[in-house]
Structure formats: C-alpha cells, structure tokens
Design a protein around this motif. Structure first.
Motif, PDB file in Angstrom:
ATOM      1  N   ASP A 141      35.792  50.995  39.579  1.00 48.74           N
ATOM      2  CA  ASP A 141      36.873  50.238  38.919  1.00 48.74           C
ATOM      3  C   ASP A 141      36.765  48.737  39.146  1.00 48.74           C
ATOM      4  O   ASP A 141      37.522  47.962  38.585  1.00 48.74           O
ATOM      5  N   TYR A 142      35.875  48.366  40.019  1.00 44.61           N
ATOM      6  CA  TYR A 142      35.774  46.935  40.349  1.00 44.61           C
ATOM      7  C   TYR A 142      34.334  46.588  40.743  1.00 44.61           C
ATOM      8  O   TYR A 142      33.502  47.476  40.972  1.00 44.61           O
TER       9      TYR A 142
ATOM     10  N   SER B 247      38.359  43.026  39.965  1.00 44.58           N
ATOM     11  CA  SER B 247      38.767  44.209  39.214  1.00 44.58           C
ATOM     12  C   SER B 247      38.176  44.133  37.798  1.00 44.58           C
ATOM     13  O   SER B 247      38.108  43.051  37.205  1.00 44.58           O
TER      14      SER B 247
END
Ligand code: SF4
Ligand code: SF4
Length: 341
Positions: free
Chosen positions: A162-163, A7
């Motif tokens: 997001d990651y 993440s």
C-alpha cells in the motif's frame, strides 16, 4: 539518512510536487515503456518491468547541439545546459542508476565533459527497487549490482504494497525528501527489516548468472580465438545492443552548416557495432567485419573498462539479450570466453 514512507494514495500529489522540476518518469508509449518528461502525474507508469530505452539519454542525449557558429566569426554560441533546469528522474531501476555511475567515470576522466557533468550535477535519481526481477535475462547480481542496489541513486523507493518505503541515500535525496515533507510519513520500525528480506528474496529470483572472475584477464589472450567468428556469425550490425545499453557511451561529432553560413556542432550516439565506426580517412577499417566489432564490444565492457576504471561496463540489465533481433546473448558469449583455451 532517514527512512520514510509514501502512501500510494499520495503518489500523485508527490509527483505533482516534483513537477516543479524537470520531472522524468517511466510512461507508456505505444507498446513499450520509455522515460520521458511528464507534466501530469497520471502519465507516470510505475508498474513497469524496465524501460526499452534506458534513461541515460537525460544525461547524454541521443543528439545534442554543443554550440552554434557563424562561418568566419570566431565567437561561438555555446549551449547552456543549466537552462534545462534541475531534473528529477523518478522510478529508474537500480541497474540503470549504477550504469550512470559507471559512465560518470568516463566523462570525468582525461577530459571533463562539461555538458554531461553539468546535467549530472543538476539531476537527482530516485530509484525503484526490483521486488521482482523485471526480465528473465536480468543478471545484475553477477556484475556487482543487485535488485535493491543503491549505487548512483540519491533515493530508493521500495514497493511495500500500500505504500513505498523511501530511503534517502545522499544529500540530494535528503533535499528531495524535504520537498516532499507534506507527503512523506515516518516509516514503521520493522519496515527496513522487511525490505532487507525482500532484497534477499529478489536476488534469489534472478535466473541468469555468469562467474566473471578471471574474464577481464583472460580476454586479451583470446584475441585470435575462433570464438569471435562463431558468436558474431548471426549479427546484422543493427547496433541495438549498444544503443539501448545503459553503459554504452560512444558518440560522433559533426558540424552542420545550415543556411547563410550559420551552423551547429552536434554530437550524437554512435555504435562500435556499425561498419563505418572505425573507418579511417584512407578507407582502411581496422574492424572490417562483425567478428572484430563483436570482439571489441565484449572487450570494451569486460576488459578495457575494468583495466581503466576497475569496474565492468555492463550492469546486467539484459536489454541487449532481450532486444537483439537475432538472439545474440552476451551471457552465451561470456560462457564461451570462460570455456575457451
Ligand atoms: S543487436 Fe544483435 S544483431 Fe544487432 S548489432 Fe547487436 S548483436 Fe548484432
Ligand atoms: S551489455 Fe547488455 S546486459 Fe550489459 S548493461 Fe549493456 S545492455 Fe545491459
């Protein structure tokens, strides 16, 4: 090998974990991005295109002392590369990692270079896939690479929003993933499929290309061709194209006597584009003008290296095109090679 995810919220924590090693990452320096040792995760700048200077200098330093000596004393104080410690180069582009794999062939060829090879053994390469090609002049896909290429890498990260998707590629990469076990999570079942599609999309966005088929075989026949004079006419002989090339590996060795008869033997990058590069002790220079030097540069990458090591010594990073002060473009030169008769 396992596929995990990291993440972005945990990126700082992960870099903090990796800073127990000698951690090298892209960072801003004035208006350019360079790879440097970072002590603080906040220094890393991962939203970059590509660095101006390739990370090759962490395996093959621009200047290094090989050993120190005292005149008249046969004992040498040799450099111990192991003292530099285990190194992680984080966030390099696939072309720059592939370049290291190409340069490895030279440094482990007829003489095994202990300094370079020890550093490579101690170094883990963590790549960052090029979701968007970093430069309009990227052409990795024409010379055996691709924006999601894994050659030379131990681990590959892909920015999924997001990651990061984290692919372990070698035992070194697996070991690094174990170090990051508190930060890594299992990837979703369809993440790999998504990344495969992103890789295809990225390849499709590369704007420049060259068909290299036949170039290595053709170059020897063009030795006396007038094209060399034409393509080198604007060259200033500054050497930037070679200094900043991730596959260029020429060096000079000099002994420097300092004071009280003590000194050091050091090696430093050199460039075949410099006028003095091939000057003999007699004063004769077999490559007296930029025409011969440019011809050598192209032949070295596209003919001699493939002949010895079965790979073109150019990874298509585009740096020599982006940074040449007089806009000499290796793809234009290669187009002229293709068209020449
Ligand atoms: S960067 Fe351009 S001007 Fe400088 S040596 Fe290379 S080709 Fe010549
Ligand atoms: S020759 Fe130019 S494009 Fe090829 S690897 Fe070197 S700097 Fe990159």
């Amino acid at each position: 090998m396992a596929v995990k995810k990291l993440s972005k919220e945990k990126l700082g924590e992960a870099l903090g974990e990796l800073s127990k090693f000698r951690l090298i990452a892209p960072a801003k320096s004035d208006d350019v991005v360079v790879f440097k040792q970072i002590g603080d995760a906040g220094e890393a700048f991962l939203g970059y295109g590509n660095s101006t200077v390739p990370p090759k200098k962490f395996a093959f330093p621009q200047t290094e002392t090989l050993f120190r000596f005292v005149v008249g004393n046969p004992e040498l104080n040799e450099k111990n590369v192991e003292e530099e410690g285990t190194t992680v180069i984080f966030g390099l582009r696939p072309c720059d990692a592939r370049a290291m794999a190409i340069v490895d062939k030279l440094f482990s060829w007829d003489f095994e270079d202990p300094y370079y090879l020890k550093r490579r053994e101690l170094t883990t390469l963590v790549g960052m896939a090029c979701v968007e090609p970093p430069s309009v002049n990227c052409f990795c896909a024409s010379v055996g690479g691709n924006p999601f290429g894994t050659e030379g890498l131990d681990m590959l990260l892909t920015d999924m929003g997001d990651y990061y998707l984290v692919q372990e590629l070698t035992d070194k990469g697996k070991k690094l993933a174990e170090t990051l076990s508190a930060q890594l999570e299992d990837a979703a079942a369809d993440d790999e499929k998504k990344a495969e599609q992103m890789a295809l999309d990225a390849k499709g966005k590369i704007r420049r290309s060259i068909d290299t088929a036949g170039i290595p075989e053709k170059l020897p026949d063009l030795w006396e061709n007038e094209l060399w004079k034409k393509v080198s006419a604007a060259c200033l002989g500054c050497g930037i194209c070679t200094y900043l090339c991730p596959t260029c590996h020429c060096f000079d060795i000099q002994d420097e006597v300092e004071e009280m008869g003590e000194g050091r033997r050091c090696r430093m990058w050199d460039s075949c584009m410099f006028g003095e590069y091939t000057v003999h002790a007699s004063g004769h220079n077999p490559r007296p003008t930029r025409k011969e030097r440019t011809r050598n540069r192209i032949n070295h990458k596209y003919s001699y290296y493939p002949e010895h090591f079965e790979v073109i010594a150019c990874v298509g990073c585009g740096r020599c095109i982006n940074l040449c002060p007089v806009n000499i473009d290796i793809l234009d030169i290669l187009d002229q090679v293709v068209d020449a008769s």
